[in-house]
Design a protein around this motif. Structure first.
Motif, PDB file in Angstrom:
ATOM      1  N   GLU A 272       0.847  -1.199   0.000  1.00  0.00           N
ATOM      2  CA  GLU A 272       0.000   0.000   0.000  1.00  0.00           C
ATOM      3  C   GLU A 272       0.878   1.242   0.000  1.00  0.00           C
ATOM      4  O   GLU A 272       1.951   1.262   0.618  1.00  0.00           O
ATOM      5  CB  GLU A 272      -0.894  -0.016   1.237  1.00  0.00           C
ATOM      6  CG  GLU A 272      -1.892   1.136   1.317  1.00  0.00           C
ATOM      7  CD  GLU A 272      -2.776   1.009   2.542  1.00  0.00           C
ATOM      8  OE1 GLU A 272      -3.996   1.162   2.395  1.00  0.00           O
ATOM      9  OE2 GLU A 272      -2.249   0.752   3.649  1.00  0.00           O
ATOM     10  N   VAL A 273       0.433   2.251  -0.733  1.00  0.00           N
ATOM     11  CA  VAL A 273       1.093   3.554  -0.749  1.00  0.00           C
ATOM     12  C   VAL A 273       0.032   4.591  -0.407  1.00  0.00           C
ATOM     13  O   VAL A 273      -1.018   4.641  -1.053  1.00  0.00           O
ATOM     14  CB  VAL A 273       1.712   3.860  -2.130  1.00  0.00           C
ATOM     15  CG1 VAL A 273       2.364   5.238  -2.126  1.00  0.00           C
ATOM     16  CG2 VAL A 273       2.721   2.786  -2.519  1.00  0.00           C
ATOM     17  N   ALA A 274       0.270   5.415   0.618  1.00  0.00           N
ATOM     18  CA  ALA A 274      -0.756   6.357   1.081  1.00  0.00           C
ATOM     19  C   ALA A 274      -0.140   7.683   1.497  1.00  0.00           C
ATOM     20  O   ALA A 274       1.035   7.761   1.850  1.00  0.00           O
ATOM     21  CB  ALA A 274      -1.534   5.760   2.256  1.00  0.00           C
TER      22      ALA A 274
ATOM     23  N   ILE B  24      -5.402   8.716   2.171  1.00  0.00           N
ATOM     24  CA  ILE B  24      -5.911   8.049   0.980  1.00  0.00           C
ATOM     25  C   ILE B  24      -4.735   7.359   0.305  1.00  0.00           C
ATOM     26  O   ILE B  24      -3.610   7.882   0.313  1.00  0.00           O
ATOM     27  CB  ILE B  24      -6.600   9.044   0.018  1.00  0.00           C
ATOM     28  CG1 ILE B  24      -7.261   8.304  -1.154  1.00  0.00           C
ATOM     29  CG2 ILE B  24      -5.636  10.108  -0.482  1.00  0.00           C
ATOM     30  CD1 ILE B  24      -8.195   9.198  -1.971  1.00  0.00           C
ATOM     31  N   GLY B  25      -4.975   6.170  -0.213  1.00  0.00           N
ATOM     32  CA  GLY B  25      -3.874   5.451  -0.822  1.00  0.00           C
ATOM     33  C   GLY B  25      -4.332   4.338  -1.736  1.00  0.00           C
ATOM     34  O   GLY B  25      -5.523   4.019  -1.819  1.00  0.00           O
ATOM     35  N   VAL B  26      -3.390   3.755  -2.446  1.00  0.00           N
ATOM     36  CA  VAL B  26      -3.665   2.627  -3.332  1.00  0.00           C
ATOM     37  C   VAL B  26      -3.127   1.358  -2.694  1.00  0.00           C
ATOM     38  O   VAL B  26      -2.105   1.369  -2.013  1.00  0.00           O
ATOM     39  CB  VAL B  26      -3.049   2.832  -4.729  1.00  0.00           C
ATOM     40  CG1 VAL B  26      -3.648   4.062  -5.396  1.00  0.00           C
ATOM     41  CG2 VAL B  26      -1.536   2.968  -4.651  1.00  0.00           C
TER      42      VAL B  26
ATOM     43  N   ALA C 210       3.460   9.844  -6.971  1.00  0.00           N
ATOM     44  CA  ALA C 210       3.039  11.178  -7.405  1.00  0.00           C
ATOM     45  C   ALA C 210       1.523  11.285  -7.451  1.00  0.00           C
ATOM     46  O   ALA C 210       0.939  12.281  -7.004  1.00  0.00           O
ATOM     47  CB  ALA C 210       3.637  11.495  -8.773  1.00  0.00           C
ATOM     48  N   ALA C 211       0.863  10.255  -7.959  1.00  0.00           N
ATOM     49  CA  ALA C 211      -0.597  10.268  -8.060  1.00  0.00           C
ATOM     50  C   ALA C 211      -1.249  10.296  -6.684  1.00  0.00           C
ATOM     51  O   ALA C 211      -2.223  11.035  -6.449  1.00  0.00           O
ATOM     52  CB  ALA C 211      -1.076   9.053  -8.850  1.00  0.00           C
ATOM     53  N   VAL C 212      -0.710   9.509  -5.768  1.00  0.00           N
ATOM     54  CA  VAL C 212      -1.266   9.458  -4.406  1.00  0.00           C
ATOM     55  C   VAL C 212      -1.096  10.806  -3.714  1.00  0.00           C
ATOM     56  O   VAL C 212      -2.030  11.325  -3.091  1.00  0.00           O
ATOM     57  CB  VAL C 212      -0.592   8.333  -3.594  1.00  0.00           C
ATOM     58  CG1 VAL C 212      -0.955   8.451  -2.113  1.00  0.00           C
ATOM     59  CG2 VAL C 212      -1.011   6.973  -4.130  1.00  0.00           C
TER      60      VAL C 212
ATOM     61  N   ARG D 125      -3.396  15.839  -1.715  1.00  0.00           N
ATOM     62  CA  ARG D 125      -3.343  17.305  -1.680  1.00  0.00           C
ATOM     63  C   ARG D 125      -4.685  17.904  -2.121  1.00  0.00           C
ATOM     64  O   ARG D 125      -5.200  18.837  -1.505  1.00  0.00           O
ATOM     65  CB  ARG D 125      -2.218  17.810  -2.582  1.00  0.00           C
ATOM     66  CG  ARG D 125      -2.033  19.318  -2.545  1.00  0.00           C
ATOM     67  CD  ARG D 125      -0.913  19.780  -3.481  1.00  0.00           C
ATOM     68  NE  ARG D 125       0.373  19.222  -3.075  1.00  0.00           N
ATOM     69  CZ  ARG D 125       1.042  18.306  -3.760  1.00  0.00           C
ATOM     70  NH1 ARG D 125       0.550  17.817  -4.877  1.00  0.00           N
ATOM     71  NH2 ARG D 125       2.208  17.875  -3.318  1.00  0.00           N
ATOM     72  N   GLY D 126      -5.269  17.320  -3.172  1.00  0.00           N
ATOM     73  CA  GLY D 126      -6.562  17.818  -3.642  1.00  0.00           C
ATOM     74  C   GLY D 126      -7.660  17.600  -2.620  1.00  0.00           C
ATOM     75  O   GLY D 126      -8.500  18.489  -2.391  1.00  0.00           O
ATOM     76  N   LEU D 127      -7.673  16.430  -1.996  1.00  0.00           N
ATOM     77  CA  LEU D 127      -8.682  16.149  -0.978  1.00  0.00           C
ATOM     78  C   LEU D 127      -8.489  17.056   0.231  1.00  0.00           C
ATOM     79  O   LEU D 127      -9.458  17.560   0.810  1.00  0.00           O
ATOM     80  CB  LEU D 127      -8.600  14.676  -0.575  1.00  0.00           C
ATOM     81  CG  LEU D 127      -9.576  14.180   0.487  1.00  0.00           C
ATOM     82  CD1 LEU D 127     -11.012  14.544   0.147  1.00  0.00           C
ATOM     83  CD2 LEU D 127      -9.431  12.662   0.653  1.00  0.00           C
TER      84      LEU D 127
END
Length: 258
Positions: free
Chosen positions: A198-200, A214-216, A235-237, A242-244
Motif C-alpha cells: 500500500e502507498v498512502a 488516501i492510498g492505493v 506522485a498520483a497518491v 493534496r486535492g482532498l
C-alpha cells in the motif's frame, strides 16, 4: 441506563463484532468477566432496539440490523468520505489499482471508503475494516503528522505483529515515521497481508490536523517493483491527497509537508 451499563453493553457489541458469528449468554459472560444475569439483561435491552438478535434455534446472539443503519449513517455523514468519492475514483483510474480511504480510530485505521481495482478480478469490499495503525500505510501516514503526545501514546500501545514484516519495535517505527514526514508519503510492504502492499498520503483538515489518509493497495509486485515504490504511483497518491486536503481546507498544512 448508567455509564457502567453503557460500557458493558458496548463491550458486548464489540465482542459480537470481533469475528464470532454467534455467542451465548454463558460465552459472553466468560469472555467479559460479567455475571450471566447482567449479560442477559443487557442483551434483552439491546434486542428490544434491534442492536442484537437472538437465533431461535441455538438461543445465541448476533449483531442486529440497527447497527447496519447506524454504520451507514456514520459513513453518509463523514465529511472526509463524502469529499473523497470523486478523488478516489480518479486515483483508481489513474493507477489501475484499488483505492482506500482511512480515518484514525483509536489504535486502528478505519476504512471508510474503498474503490475496487478497475478490472474484472474478484475483490472484497473493505469498508468498515479496522487495521492496526502501524501495519497500514494509511495508519502510518496519519500517525506521522500527529502531535508528539498523541504519537507517543500510539507508540507505547500494544503493537501486534500481523506478518513477519510488520514493524513492531517503537524505535524502528519512529524512524519510519520521520521518513514519512520528510517525504509526505507512507509505504507498507506486506506488513498486514503477505503479498499485498500500500502507498498512502495524509489528508489534513482546515485546522491542519491529519484527519485521514488516501492510498492505493494491491499486489506487492505491482506497487513495489524491484522493492521500491513506483514514482508515478507515489506522485498520483500525493496529488490526490493534496486535492482532498484542499477540499477540506487543509492546503497550508499540507503544503508545508509536501
Amino acid at each position: 441506563m448508567s455509564i457502567q451499563s453503557v460500557r458493558r453493553a458496548a463491550a458486548i457489541l464489540r465482542e459480537l463484532g470481533a469475528g464470532h458469528p454467534r455467542l451465548g449468554v454463558t460465552e459472553l459472560s466468560d469472555r467479559l468477566g460479567l455475571a450471566k444475569a447482567t449479560v442477559y439483561g443487557l442483551l434483552r435491552s439491546l434486542e428490544e432496539d434491534a442492536f442484537v438478535e437472538r437465533d431461535l434455534e441455538t438461543g445465541k446472539y448476533r449483531l442486529g440490523p440497527a447497527l447496519l443503519q447506524l454504520g451507514n449513517a456514520f459513513l453518509d455523514s463523514h465529511e472526509i468520505r463524502a469529499r473523497s468519492l470523486l478523488w478516489a475514483d480518479s486515483l483508481a483510474s489513474r493507477t489501475s489499482e484499488a483505492v482506500r480511504v482511512g480515518v484514525p480510530n483509536g489504535r486502528n485505521v478505519l476504512i471508510v471508503h474503498h474503490v475496487f481495482r478497475p478490472d474484472n478480478t474478484v475483490q472484497i469490499l473493505e469498508v468498515g475494516a479496522a487495521i492496526p495503525w502501524h501495519a497500514s500505510a494509511l495508519g502510518k501516514a496519519v500517525a506521522a503528522f500527529r502531535e508528539p503526545p498523541a504519537l507517543a501514546e500510539l507508540l507505547e500501545s500494544p503493537l501486534p505483529r500481523l506478518t513477519g514484516r510488520t514493524l513492531v519495535e517503537p524505535r524502528a517505527l519512529q524512524r519510519a515515521l520521520e521518513t514519512i514526514r520528510r517525504e509526505g508519503v507512507a509505504v507498507e510492504d506486506q506488513e498486514a497481508v503477505i503479498g499485498e502492499a500500500e502507498v498512502a498520503a495524509p489528508v489534513f483538515d482546515r485546522a491542519g490536523h491529519p484527519v485521514g489518509a488516501i492510498g492505493v493497495a494491491g499486489p506487492v509486485e505491482r506497487l513495489l517493483p524491484e522493492g521500491r515504490s513506483d514514482d508515478a504511483v507515489v506522485a498520483a497518491v500525493k496529488e490526490t491527497a493534496r486535492g482532498l486536503s484542499r477540499d477540506l481546507g487543509g492546503v497550508r498544512r499540507f503544503a508545508r509537508h509536501s
